[in-house]
Design a protein around this motif. Structure first.
Motif, PDB file in Angstrom:
ATOM      1  N   SER A  77      -4.365  12.979  -2.878  1.00 12.55           N
ATOM      2  CA  SER A  77      -4.978  11.879  -2.110  1.00 12.55           C
ATOM      3  C   SER A  77      -3.931  10.860  -1.678  1.00 12.55           C
ATOM      4  O   SER A  77      -3.957  10.370  -0.543  1.00 12.55           O
ATOM      5  CB  SER A  77      -6.056  11.184  -2.942  1.00 12.55           C
ATOM      6  N   ALA A  78      -3.012  10.550  -2.569  1.00 20.33           N
ATOM      7  CA  ALA A  78      -1.960   9.584  -2.231  1.00 20.33           C
ATOM      8  C   ALA A  78      -1.060  10.134  -1.126  1.00 20.33           C
ATOM      9  O   ALA A  78      -0.706   9.413  -0.183  1.00 20.33           O
ATOM     10  CB  ALA A  78      -1.146   9.245  -3.470  1.00 20.33           C
ATOM     11  N   LEU A 117       1.797   6.717  -6.854  1.00 21.88           N
ATOM     12  CA  LEU A 117       0.726   7.581  -7.342  1.00 21.88           C
ATOM     13  C   LEU A 117       0.962   9.040  -6.959  1.00 21.88           C
ATOM     14  O   LEU A 117       0.720   9.953  -7.761  1.00 21.88           O
ATOM     15  CB  LEU A 117      -0.627   7.110  -6.822  1.00 21.88           C
ATOM     16  N   GLY A 118       1.436   9.269  -5.749  1.00 22.01           N
ATOM     17  CA  GLY A 118       1.708  10.629  -5.308  1.00 22.01           C
ATOM     18  C   GLY A 118       2.819  11.280  -6.109  1.00 22.01           C
ATOM     19  O   GLY A 118       2.695  12.425  -6.547  1.00 22.01           O
ATOM     20  N   THR A 137       0.837  -1.197   0.000  1.00 23.69           N
ATOM     21  CA  THR A 137       0.000   0.000   0.000  1.00 23.69           C
ATOM     22  C   THR A 137       0.871   1.245   0.000  1.00 23.69           C
ATOM     23  O   THR A 137       0.615   2.199  -0.741  1.00 23.69           O
ATOM     24  CB  THR A 137      -0.937   0.014   1.224  1.00 23.69           C
ATOM     25  N   LEU A 143       0.838   4.055  -2.971  1.00 23.71           N
ATOM     26  CA  LEU A 143       0.535   5.452  -2.667  1.00 23.71           C
ATOM     27  C   LEU A 143       1.714   6.358  -3.007  1.00 23.71           C
ATOM     28  O   LEU A 143       1.532   7.455  -3.541  1.00 23.71           O
ATOM     29  CB  LEU A 143       0.155   5.606  -1.193  1.00 23.71           C
TER      30      LEU A 143
END
Length: 147
Positions: free
Chosen positions: A134-135, A12-13, A5, A9
């Motif tokens: 969001s990430a 993506l961030g 996870t 994240l």
């Protein structure tokens, strides 16, 4: 937070932040090149886009070198969400006005959605900004970067 996870994240961030920074440099540098030599402030986007995009690149460099990770994540979230808020404000203010209400649409939501749908680059930019923010929020909440 488990390692998978955290990795997703982080990926993506970083990708959302990089793409957003590049879009804002691409849009802001020509505006800055036009308005800066004239000391003209009719369109402030260049003055805002270029420094904020460079700040995002500093955030990414800091994350790469694992320096002050949590504060950098927070700065990334603020800048990315600032882009989203700025986009909404720009269109509510009739493309540069300081006071919303310049357009004659039925509602502010329909105004922003109409501009959002009519401009594929804006649509893409807003999506990657929201994904990146969001990430980064997920990493902050999950305790990423704490010793």
């Amino acid at each position: 937070m488990d390692e998978t996870t955290e990795s997703v994240l982080h990926f993506l961030g970083v990708q959302g932040t990089l793409v957003s920074a590049l879009i804002h440099l691409w849009l802001g540098l020509p505006l800055l090149a036009i308005y800066l030599p004239l000391w003209e402030f009719a369109d402030v986007r260049g003055y805002l886009f270029v420094p904020s995009a460079l700040l995002l690149l500093v955030v990414l460099a800091g994350l790469y070198f694992d320096r002050a990770v949590r504060p950098l994540l927070a700065v990334g979230v603020v800048v990315l969400l600032g882009y989203v808020a700025g986009y909404v404000w720009w269109h509510l203010g009739d493309h540069g006005g300081f006071v919303p209400g310049g357009h004659s649409h039925a509602s502010p939501v329909s105004l922003v959605v109409e501009h959002f749908v009519d401009d594929p680059l804006a649509f893409f930019a807003i999506v990657v900004e929201l994904v990146g923010a969001s990430a980064f929020v997920g990493l902050l909440v999950g305790g990423y970067g704490q010793d």
